[in-house]
Enzyme design. Structure first.
Site, PDB file in Angstrom:
ATOM      1  N   LYS A  48       0.846  -1.103  -0.066  1.00  6.03           N
ATOM      2  CA  LYS A  48       0.086   0.000  -0.129  1.00  6.03           C
ATOM      3  C   LYS A  48       1.027   1.373   0.014  1.00  6.03           C
ATOM      4  O   LYS A  48       1.768   1.484   1.038  1.00  6.03           O
ATOM      5  CB  LYS A  48      -0.781  -0.159   1.257  1.00  6.03           C
ATOM      6  CG  LYS A  48      -2.121   0.739   0.972  1.00  6.03           C
ATOM      7  CD  LYS A  48      -3.013   0.450   2.433  1.00  6.03           C
ATOM      8  CE  LYS A  48      -4.147   1.368   2.493  1.00  6.03           C
ATOM      9  NZ  LYS A  48      -4.767   1.216   3.571  1.00  6.03           N
TER      10      LYS A  48
HETATM   11  O1  G3P Z   1      -8.256   2.152   5.342  1.00  3.58           O
HETATM   12  C1  G3P Z   1      -8.408   3.617   4.955  1.00  3.58           C
HETATM   13  C2  G3P Z   1      -9.754   4.016   5.107  1.00  3.58           C
HETATM   14  O2  G3P Z   1     -10.675   3.219   4.896  1.00  3.58           O
HETATM   15  C3  G3P Z   1     -10.237   4.989   6.411  1.00  3.58           C
HETATM   16  O3  G3P Z   1     -11.372   5.186   6.621  1.00  3.58           O
HETATM   17  O4  G3P Z   1     -12.972   6.225   8.163  1.00  3.58           O
HETATM   18  O5  G3P Z   1     -10.614   6.390   8.734  1.00  3.58           O
HETATM   19  O6  G3P Z   1     -11.715   7.683   6.770  1.00  3.58           O
HETATM   20  P1  G3P Z   1     -11.637   6.413   7.627  1.00  3.58           P
END
Ligand code: G3P
Length: 214
Positions: A83
């Site tokens: 990633k």
């Molecule tokens: O893994 C990345 C992503 O899905 C993060 O989500 O909710 O922290 O914006 P969030």
């Protein structure tokens, strides 16, 4: 549509996998830090029971550092996906891993043009962050829809991994647009199964079933 679980919690990943909900796993440094585990040990443990793609994010921000970390991470298991952030160095590293035949997930994508550049660099997956765009007053799902259109226009094989999906409506919209993959926290995966009419209907069937002559 494939579902990945966005988690670094071994128990919840195992639970979701047992339910048949999980095609892969995404982790990020914030989730790993919350787990309190050593990063490489955690990815190794996940790969012991998940055969689908498992995203492991590099911490370096320069090309050489990303390549070094990614090369090490890719030795953990064949299903580890490197990633990388959507930056110039990140895309250069994406091209490097593409040439090596190593899968990549280009993350922190916030515009359709960034996604196009990731596809051109040979990304296996690109992760548009829907919820985080919504957070700043821009329609995150519009970005996913435009990426779908651009990739279809030119036949790019890079998969759209809709990320930062925080509730069932996000998942519904991503599925209607045709995102290839959605990555979801465990809580959201579980919410997708629930419907109050299912619970009410079952309650009634159980009640009526008690009066049946057998
Ligand atoms: O893994 C990345 C992503 O899905 C993060 O989500 O909710 O922290 O914006 P969030």
């Amino acid at each position: 549509m494939k579902f990945f679980i966005d988690s670094a919690d071994i128990e919840e990943i195992k639970h979701a996998a047992k339910m048949g909900w999980v095609d892969g796993v995404t982790t990020n440094p914030s989730l790993v830090a919350k787990s309190g585990k050593d990063f490489k040990t955690l990815i190794t443990e996940i790969c012991e029971f998940i055969s689908g793609p498992v995203s492991a994010e590099v911490l370096a921000t320069d090309y050489e550092g990303m390549v070094k970390e990614g090369d090490q991470l890719s030795t953990i298991a064949p299903n580890v996906v490197i990633k990388l952030p959507l930056t110039e160095d990140g895309l250069r590293a994406t091209k490097y891993f593409f040439d090596q035949g190593v899968q990549t997930n280009v993350t922190l994508c916030f515009s359709p043009l960034q996604a196009l550049m990731a596809a051109k660099a040979g990304a296996t997956m690109v992760s548009p962050f829907v919820g985080r765009l919504d957070d700043v007053g821009t329609a995150g799902m519009g970005m996913v829809s435009e990426i779908r259109q651009i990739f279809d226009n030119y036949g790019y094989e890079t998969e759209i991994l809709a990320a930062s999906l925080r509730h069932p409506m996000h998942v519904l919209d991503a599925a209607l647009i045709g995102a290839d993959i959605g990555t979801l926290p465990f809580k959201t995966l579980a919410q997708l199964v629930k419907h109050p009419l299912t619970d009410r209907g079952l309650e009634q069937f159980i009640k009526d079933g008690q009066n049946l002559k057998v």
